[in-house]
Design a protein around this motif. Structure first.
Motif, PDB file in Angstrom:
ATOM      1  N   ARG A 161       0.851  -1.180   0.000  1.00  0.00           N
ATOM      2  CA  ARG A 161       0.000   0.000   0.000  1.00  0.00           C
ATOM      3  C   ARG A 161       0.893   1.238   0.000  1.00  0.00           C
ATOM      4  O   ARG A 161       1.937   1.260   0.646  1.00  0.00           O
ATOM      5  N   ASP A 162       0.453   2.282  -0.687  1.00  0.00           N
ATOM      6  CA  ASP A 162       1.217   3.519  -0.812  1.00  0.00           C
ATOM      7  C   ASP A 162       0.968   4.425   0.392  1.00  0.00           C
ATOM      8  O   ASP A 162      -0.159   4.837   0.645  1.00  0.00           O
ATOM      9  N   THR A 163       2.035   4.758   1.101  1.00  0.00           N
ATOM     10  CA  THR A 163       1.935   5.687   2.228  1.00  0.00           C
ATOM     11  C   THR A 163       2.066   7.138   1.769  1.00  0.00           C
ATOM     12  O   THR A 163       1.840   8.052   2.558  1.00  0.00           O
ATOM     13  N   GLU A 164       2.474   7.324   0.522  1.00  0.00           N
ATOM     14  CA  GLU A 164       2.677   8.646  -0.058  1.00  0.00           C
ATOM     15  C   GLU A 164       3.688   9.471   0.742  1.00  0.00           C
ATOM     16  O   GLU A 164       3.695  10.700   0.677  1.00  0.00           O
ATOM     17  N   LEU A 165       4.513   8.805   1.535  1.00  0.00           N
ATOM     18  CA  LEU A 165       5.502   9.455   2.401  1.00  0.00           C
ATOM     19  C   LEU A 165       4.829  10.441   3.356  1.00  0.00           C
ATOM     20  O   LEU A 165       5.334  11.501   3.665  1.00  0.00           O
ATOM     21  N   ASP A 166       3.638  10.062   3.819  1.00  0.00           N
ATOM     22  CA  ASP A 166       2.841  10.913   4.686  1.00  0.00           C
ATOM     23  C   ASP A 166       2.399  10.103   5.907  1.00  0.00           C
ATOM     24  O   ASP A 166       1.844   9.005   5.756  1.00  0.00           O
ATOM     25  N   SER A 167       2.629  10.628   7.087  1.00  0.00           N
ATOM     26  CA  SER A 167       2.318   9.894   8.326  1.00  0.00           C
ATOM     27  C   SER A 167       0.843   9.543   8.454  1.00  0.00           C
ATOM     28  O   SER A 167       0.495   8.421   8.819  1.00  0.00           O
ATOM     29  N   ALA A 168      -0.032  10.504   8.168  1.00  0.00           N
ATOM     30  CA  ALA A 168      -1.481  10.242   8.290  1.00  0.00           C
ATOM     31  C   ALA A 168      -1.918   9.173   7.294  1.00  0.00           C
ATOM     32  O   ALA A 168      -2.696   8.274   7.637  1.00  0.00           O
ATOM     33  N   THR A 169      -1.401   9.245   6.070  1.00  0.00           N
ATOM     34  CA  THR A 169      -1.744   8.234   5.059  1.00  0.00           C
ATOM     35  C   THR A 169      -1.175   6.879   5.469  1.00  0.00           C
ATOM     36  O   THR A 169      -1.851   5.851   5.336  1.00  0.00           O
ATOM     37  N   GLY A 170       0.047   6.874   5.983  1.00  0.00           N
ATOM     38  CA  GLY A 170       0.655   5.623   6.457  1.00  0.00           C
ATOM     39  C   GLY A 170      -0.164   4.969   7.543  1.00  0.00           C
ATOM     40  O   GLY A 170      -0.371   3.748   7.544  1.00  0.00           O
ATOM     41  N   ALA A 171      -0.648   5.777   8.478  1.00  0.00           N
ATOM     42  CA  ALA A 171      -1.483   5.247   9.555  1.00  0.00           C
ATOM     43  C   ALA A 171      -2.797   4.695   9.005  1.00  0.00           C
ATOM     44  O   ALA A 171      -3.237   3.610   9.392  1.00  0.00           O
ATOM     45  N   VAL A 183      -4.336  -8.664   7.805  1.00  0.00           N
ATOM     46  CA  VAL A 183      -2.952  -9.115   7.653  1.00  0.00           C
ATOM     47  C   VAL A 183      -2.466  -9.772   8.936  1.00  0.00           C
ATOM     48  O   VAL A 183      -2.917  -9.444  10.038  1.00  0.00           O
ATOM     49  N   ALA A 184      -1.540 -10.716   8.780  1.00  0.00           N
ATOM     50  CA  ALA A 184      -0.951 -11.397   9.938  1.00  0.00           C
ATOM     51  C   ALA A 184       0.085 -10.510  10.610  1.00  0.00           C
ATOM     52  O   ALA A 184       0.245 -10.542  11.828  1.00  0.00           O
ATOM     53  N   PHE A 185       0.796  -9.728   9.814  1.00  0.00           N
ATOM     54  CA  PHE A 185       1.763  -8.779  10.343  1.00  0.00           C
ATOM     55  C   PHE A 185       2.065  -7.721   9.299  1.00  0.00           C
ATOM     56  O   PHE A 185       1.661  -7.836   8.150  1.00  0.00           O
ATOM     57  N   ILE A 186       2.780  -6.680   9.739  1.00  0.00           N
ATOM     58  CA  ILE A 186       3.111  -5.536   8.898  1.00  0.00           C
ATOM     59  C   ILE A 186       4.629  -5.425   8.807  1.00  0.00           C
ATOM     60  O   ILE A 186       5.325  -5.631   9.798  1.00  0.00           O
ATOM     61  N   THR A 187       5.123  -5.078   7.640  1.00  0.00           N
ATOM     62  CA  THR A 187       6.521  -4.695   7.485  1.00  0.00           C
ATOM     63  C   THR A 187       6.544  -3.513   6.537  1.00  0.00           C
ATOM     64  O   THR A 187       5.663  -3.358   5.710  1.00  0.00           O
ATOM     65  N   GLY A 188       7.527  -2.661   6.678  1.00  0.00           N
ATOM     66  CA  GLY A 188       7.595  -1.509   5.792  1.00  0.00           C
ATOM     67  C   GLY A 188       7.918  -0.239   6.532  1.00  0.00           C
ATOM     68  O   GLY A 188       8.527  -0.263   7.587  1.00  0.00           O
ATOM     69  N   GLY A 189       7.499   0.865   5.973  1.00  0.00           N
ATOM     70  CA  GLY A 189       7.736   2.178   6.556  1.00  0.00           C
ATOM     71  C   GLY A 189       8.618   3.029   5.685  1.00  0.00           C
ATOM     72  O   GLY A 189       8.157   3.944   5.041  1.00  0.00           O
ATOM     73  N   LEU A 190       9.873   2.746   5.669  1.00  0.00           N
ATOM     74  CA  LEU A 190      10.919   3.411   4.884  1.00  0.00           C
ATOM     75  C   LEU A 190      11.249   4.815   5.348  1.00  0.00           C
ATOM     76  O   LEU A 190      12.380   5.232   5.268  1.00  0.00           O
ATOM     77  N   SER A 191      10.313   5.564   5.856  1.00  0.00           N
ATOM     78  CA  SER A 191      10.546   6.911   6.373  1.00  0.00           C
ATOM     79  C   SER A 191      10.371   6.875   7.888  1.00  0.00           C
ATOM     80  O   SER A 191       9.433   6.269   8.390  1.00  0.00           O
ATOM     81  N   ALA A 192      11.283   7.533   8.602  1.00  0.00           N
ATOM     82  CA  ALA A 192      11.231   7.497  10.064  1.00  0.00           C
ATOM     83  C   ALA A 192       9.898   8.002  10.613  1.00  0.00           C
ATOM     84  O   ALA A 192       9.304   7.370  11.485  1.00  0.00           O
ATOM     85  N   SER A 193       9.407   9.131  10.105  1.00  0.00           N
ATOM     86  CA  SER A 193       8.151   9.672  10.639  1.00  0.00           C
ATOM     87  C   SER A 193       6.958   8.783  10.286  1.00  0.00           C
ATOM     88  O   SER A 193       6.065   8.580  11.116  1.00  0.00           O
ATOM     89  N   VAL A 194       6.949   8.242   9.090  1.00  0.00           N
ATOM     90  CA  VAL A 194       5.832   7.383   8.678  1.00  0.00           C
ATOM     91  C   VAL A 194       5.868   6.067   9.451  1.00  0.00           C
ATOM     92  O   VAL A 194       4.829   5.556   9.868  1.00  0.00           O
ATOM     93  N   GLN A 195       7.063   5.530   9.676  1.00  0.00           N
ATOM     94  CA  GLN A 195       7.133   4.261  10.403  1.00  0.00           C
ATOM     95  C   GLN A 195       6.614   4.413  11.829  1.00  0.00           C
ATOM     96  O   GLN A 195       6.044   3.481  12.379  1.00  0.00           O
ATOM     97  N   LEU A 196       6.780   5.572  12.437  1.00  0.00           N
ATOM     98  CA  LEU A 196       6.247   5.785  13.782  1.00  0.00           C
ATOM     99  C   LEU A 196       4.719   5.786  13.772  1.00  0.00           C
ATOM    100  O   LEU A 196       4.085   5.263  14.691  1.00  0.00           O
TER     101      LEU A 196
END
Length: 169
Positions: free
Chosen positions: A84-94, A106-119
């Motif tokens: 899924r595309d987070t668009e490098l945006d924290s709200a979209t990532g959430a 999903v059984a689990f999540i992996t990803g993030g790539l950007s420190a703020s989005v991963q949080l």
């Protein structure tokens, strides 16, 4: 008192037949469970400045899932990567993480790539008690309040990176 229970003289054949009958009751559940894919949520910035890196990670994720499935999966249960595309945006990532958990189960999540989005992803996964393996550098994800028993972090922290590079330089 087990001494007052009536005794039944069951033959070995009767006991084995009863065990097989009980096992047969579980067969539809086991068969249905094996057919269901292990869904892996993969929220990454598929658009924006990290797009190329995210696409490389996506290709790697698809390769890993293909290898896992070619080996027969986990007891016959195959995996499915849901990017899924987070668009490098924290709200979209959430939001995409929330949908991966609630809608896609999903059984689990992996990803993030950007420190703020991963949080942001981590907060949603932590609140839902879903495992999250972060793939981005961050000092914050391994400290309170972001730390969680559901959070794993594979990248070095920026502190560890500067310590390693600093000694070398």
């Amino acid at each position: 008192d087990c001494m007052s229970l009536p005794r039944h003289n069951l033959s070995r054949r009767q006991v084995c037949g009863g065990g097989l009958a009980l096992a047969a009751l579980a067969t539809p559940y086991i068969s249905a469970r094996a057919a269901e894919a292990i869904r892996i949520g993969f929220p990454v910035p598929l658009t924006g400045p990290y797009q190329e890196e995210a696409l490389d990670m996506l290709r790697g994720g698809h390769a890993a899932v293909a290898m896992f499935n070619q080996e027969g999966g986990l007891n016959g249960q195959l995996a499915q990567l849901l990017a899924r595309d987070t668009e490098l945006d924290s709200a979209t990532g959430a939001e995409v993480t929330r949908k991966l958990i609630t809608d896609d189960r999903v059984a689990f999540i992996t990803g993030g790539l950007s420190a703020s989005v991963q949080l942001a992803i981590n907060k949603v996964a932590k609140d839902a008690k879903v495992l999250f393996n972060s793939i981005s550098q961050s000092d914050a994800i391994v400290t309170a309040p972001a730390w969680s028993p559901y959070t794993f972090h594979e990248a070095l922290t920026p502190h560890a990176t500067t310590q390693a590079v600093g000694r070398y330089v």
